[in-house]
Scaffold this active site. Sequence first.
Site, PDB file in Angstrom:
ATOM      1  N   CYS A  42      25.299  42.732  70.676  1.00  0.00           N
ATOM      2  CA  CYS A  42      23.838  42.777  70.741  1.00  0.00           C
ATOM      3  C   CYS A  42      23.457  43.400  72.081  1.00  0.00           C
ATOM      4  O   CYS A  42      24.301  43.999  72.745  1.00  0.00           O
ATOM      5  CB  CYS A  42      23.240  41.382  70.549  1.00  0.00           C
ATOM      6  N   THR A  43      22.213  43.262  72.501  1.00  0.00           N
ATOM      7  CA  THR A  43      21.738  43.961  73.706  1.00  0.00           C
ATOM      8  C   THR A  43      22.443  43.495  74.982  1.00  0.00           C
ATOM      9  O   THR A  43      22.999  44.308  75.728  1.00  0.00           O
ATOM     10  CB  THR A  43      20.225  43.740  73.888  1.00  0.00           C
TER      11      THR A  43
END
Length: 343
Positions: A199-200
Site C-alpha cells: 500500500c502507500t
Amino acid sequence: MQLYNTLSAKEREKLIEEAGKDRLTISFYKYAHIGNPHILRNHLFITWNEMEVLGRIYVAHEGINAQLSVPAENFEGFKNHLDSISFLENVRLNIAIEQDNKSFLKLKVKVRKKIVADGLNDATFDVTNKGIHVGAEEFNRLIEDPDTVLVDMRNHYESEIGHFKNAITPDVDTFRDSLDIIEKDLAEHKEDKKLVMYCTGGIRCEKASAYYKHKGFKNVYQLEGGIIEYTRQVRDQNLENKFLGKNFVFDHRRGERISEDVISHCHQCGKPCDTHVNCANEACHLLFIQCEECAEAMDQCCSVECQEIHALPIEEQKRLRKGKGASNKIFKKGRSPVLKYKR
Ligand SMILES: [Zn+2]
Ligand SMILES: [Zn+2]
C-alpha cells in the site's frame, strides 16, 4: 492554551511563501496501546504547533497515524521530540519522494476510534500475527516468482495512476471491499501461493496481512514502508524500479511521480494523463483525472452542469448549496456518470 488552528489555509499559504523556507513532507504510523488518546493529542498539538508542524494526524487507543509537513530547520527537534515518546522512539519516518512546501496547510490532530478506517472488527482475529515484512530488494525478487500473487491494497483511484507491474488492483472504493474480493478470488490458493501485498506507506497491510493469515493464507508478505519506502530503497541501493507511474498521496500534492510512465487517461477526453483534480464546483468536489486542455476548456469542472454553477457569483453558489447539507464533504472519489473515460 491554544489547541486549535487559528490561521486559515489561505493565511497559512501566504506565511509559508513569505518565509521561503523548505519544509519536509513526512508520514509515520505506529500501532501501540495508548491509554488516553486525548492527552496525547493535546501534547502533540501543543508541541508541534510551536514547531510550525502542519498535517493530518489520527490518534486512537490502537496507535497513531500521521502525515506531516515539518520545517526542514525544525526536523531535528521534531525527531528528538518523537524519540522522547517511548512508543515512538526510532519510529520509521517515510519521507516524501517529491517535496512540496504546501503539502499541508493546517495542523489537525484528531482522536479517532481507529487510525485507519478499515471496517474490521479487531476482536475477531489476532492483529499482531502479521505477514513477513520485506524490503525493496526482497520484494523485487518475490514478485518475479511465478508462485506469487501480488495485490494492491489501495482503492481504485489510487492504483489507477500508478501500481506495481503485474499487480492485482481491485476496483474498490474502500479497503474493506478489497479484503473480501481478494479473499474470494484467491480462495483456491490459500496454501500454494505466496500472497504479497503493498500500500502507500505500509499501514493498511499491517491489518490486512494479519486478517489474511487468520483467513487461512499460509504465506503472507507485506512491503515494509509501502511504496514510499520502496522508492527510497530503490534509489539508495540502485535497484530496478518495478513501480509504474505515480504514487497517490492524501495531501495537496495528490500524487508523486515514481516512474515516467503515464498509465491512466484523462476522464474527459481519454488522452494519457495522470493528474488528479477536484471539481472546481465546491458543491461537487469530485476527484477525477483531467488533462490541461480539458481543465482549460471546462474551468476545472467535471461537467457542464458544474461549470455553470462554478460561473455563478460566490453568494449565489452558497445560496444553491444551502440546505443540501455537507454534500461537498462526502468525498466522491473518481466515480461519476459524467466521466466518459473512467475505466
Ligand atoms: Zn482531457
Ligand atoms: Zn463537478
